[in-house]
Design an enzyme around this catalytic site. Structure first.
Site: not given
Ligand code: NOJ
Length: 552
Positions: A212, A273
């Site tokens: 993340d 991500e």
């Molecule tokens: C990306 C995640 O996919 C999202 O759902 C989340 O709110 C943010 N990162 C913060 O962790």
């Protein structure tokens, strides 16, 4: 180190290079104890469905203990399971059972921030400024004579300032909600802790992690002002030398993570991500760092042949330079479902404002979603399927405001509805909510399901030979079994304006018609699979349709 038995996993060190990975938003996948919230028991009960779908792995959104201030991306304990989802023992059983049906398991690690309820953050609040406990996070004195102004002008991703003041007057940084304090990755204890968390799950047999906010963990220690306006925090992602996105210091962290993954006999993998400028992505995917990354350029691309071709080309060639495969994704738990996006005049990603509903033609969106899915699953590299897209689900845009849960709703001052509309619990069977989502027919799913989802259930999809589910199953099966599609060979062929035509391997063609008129299909090839009906004599490809063909 344990290795899970029994296992039906193919011994294949490169499985991740072409894997189809199904995203399980666990809270909304299947509820095995009848409380209206999805859980591990529900997921275990649906493993056969997933195996039959033809995917290689599942990625499970955060399932750790969490106050759920941001749907679980606020983790209070990285080594346990949220009681609403089950227990660590159930997680172990899930891993074993998934492996036994040939599915790998990828978890979601959240290293940029913890929950404000995490023991470390509670200790930091109780400790004094300058203490080792505070150094695990990013605490600073405020500006102004009395320190009453935040340390800088950054804005948080969900709206509002990125700093919150504590009782003793110091401020702490949170790029997201105040309940998600950012960790200090210059602190060695933070690094060691996450390495230990990775090992904890790898030792249990987990096959990989989605990382993340992988582009946000390292900050410029000077924390300089950005001069941004509210809500431009994410658009600032493309800025060079940004003080909190895409900093060079990240790569050392990922190198040490890769060494841990590679120390296991069966390969453990990472997917980032990372919202970064396209030319920066290869930096993350060098052979000694992460394996793959989500392709958000593809997800966000409007359904326009020229633009898609540009994104596809760039993705494949830029990553090939570092030996990494491309990946493809159309939807996830953060974006409007693509059936809805593609039913609009502007098919790109747009924020959902409360009082600006966008006219949507769901029949058109569904036709285009089918074409896009077959395109995605015919491209070389990895692909991500977000739960429910294989059922043809659309974005639920009329969830009553009092039921909205996404922090974006509150933090935007009730202007943006947020991401709940793509997180509604899945419909499995039957004619009325909860549509088999829960083991109890009396359960109230944590977000309400639309009544017309009776024709979108897995059961209804199963009964219809032409359904979205059957299309996904057929496309996934071809992807797995056709040697031309299993390789990485890809080349464009000439085709009319507003269409795409490419060849995979030696003799499999994929044609996508995004123009307003039917086009002639390439001669000398017969259809393997089409996203919609072809002309009666099979010679024409209608608009908004994709076909896979085999040369004679
Ligand atoms: C990306 C995640 O996919 C999202 O759902 C989340 O709110 C943010 N990162 C913060 O962790």
């Amino acid at each position: 180190m344990t290795d899970q038995t029994p296992t039906a996993l193919p011994a294949d060190a490169d499985w991740w290079r072409r894997a189809a990975i199904y995203q399980v938003y666990i809270r909304s996948f299947a509820d095995g104890d009848g409380d209206g919230t999805g859980d591990i028991a529900g997921l275990r009960s649906r493993l056969q469905y997933l195996a039959h779908l033809g995917i290689d792995a599942i990625w499970i959104n955060p399932w750790y203990p969490s106050p759920l201030a941001d749907g679980g991306y606020d983790v209070s304990d990285y080594r346990d399971i949220h009681p609403a989802y089950g227990t660590l023992d159930e997680a172990k059983q899930l891993i074993t059972e998934a492996h036994a049906v040939g599915l790998r398991i990828i978890l979601d690690i959240v290293p940029n921030h913890t929950s404000d309820q995490h023991a470390w953050f509670q200790q930091a609040l109780a400790a004094s400024p300058g203490s080792p406990e505070r150094d695990r996070f990013i605490f600073r004195d405020g500006k102004g004579e009395d320190g009453s102004q935040p340390p800088n002008d950054w804005h948080a991703a969900f709206g509002g300032p990125t700093w919150t003041r504590t009782e003793d007057g110091q401020w702490y940084l949170h790029l997201f909600a105040p309940e998600q304090p950012d960790l200090n990755w210059d602190n060695q204890e933070v690094r060691a802790e996450f390495e230990s968390v990775l090992r904890f799950w790898f030792d249990l047999g987990v096959d990989g992690f989605r990382i993340d906010v992988a582009h946000g963990m390292v900050k410029d220690p000077a924390l300089p002002d950005l001069g941004l306006t509210e809500f431009s925090v994410l658009t600032g992602e493309g800025q060079p030398d940004h003080p909190h996105w895409d900093r060079d210091g990240l790569h050392d962290i990922f190198r040490s993570w890769r060494a841990i993954a590679d120390s296991y006999p069966d390969p453990r993998v990472f997917v980032a991500e990372a919202h970064v400028r396209p030319h920066r992505m290869p930096e993350y995917l060098r052979p000694d760092q992460l394996h793959t990354a989500f392709n958000f350029d593809f997800l966000k691309c409007p359904l326009d042949a020229g633009k898609l071709r540009e994104v596809i080309d760039r993705s494949i060639t830029s990553l090939a330079a570092v030996g990494a495969p491309a990946t493809w994704v159309l939807s996830n738990h953060d974006e409007t479902r693509h059936v809805t996006r593609y039913g609009r005049a502007d098919t790109g990603v747009q924020a959902l404002f409360r009082d600006r509903p966008i006219p949507t033609d769901l029949a058109l969106g569904t036709r285009r979603a089918r074409a896009a899915a077959l395109l995605m699953l015919s491209l070389p590299g990895g692909a991500y399927v977000y739960q429910g897209e294989e059922l043809g689900l659309y974005e639920v845009e009329d969830i009553p405001e009092e039921l909205l849960q996404d922090p974006i709703w509150e933090r935007s001052g009730h202007t943006l509805r947020g991401r709940d509309g793509c997180r509604v619990p899945l419909p499995w069977t039957g004619d009325t909510p909860p549509f088999g989502f829960s083991t109890s027919v009396l359960a109230t799913p944590w977000l309400p399901q639309p009544k017309d989802w009776k024709s979108y259930t897995a059961e209804a999809n199963q009964a219809d030979r032409t359904s979205m589910l059957q299309l996904y199953r057929s496309a996934l099966r071809l992807r797995r079994t056709n040697p031309n599609l299993r390789g990485e060979d890809f080349r464009w062929l000439d085709s009319p304006a507003d269409t795409l035509l490419f060849e995979r391997g030696n003799g499999v063609l994929c044609a996508v018609n995004l123009s307003a008129e039917p086009i002639l299909l390439p001669a000398g090839a017969g259809p393997l699979l089409a996203s919609g009906p072809l002309s009666e004599d099979g010679g024409l490809l209608p608009p908004d349709t994709t076909v896979l063909l085999q040369r004679n």
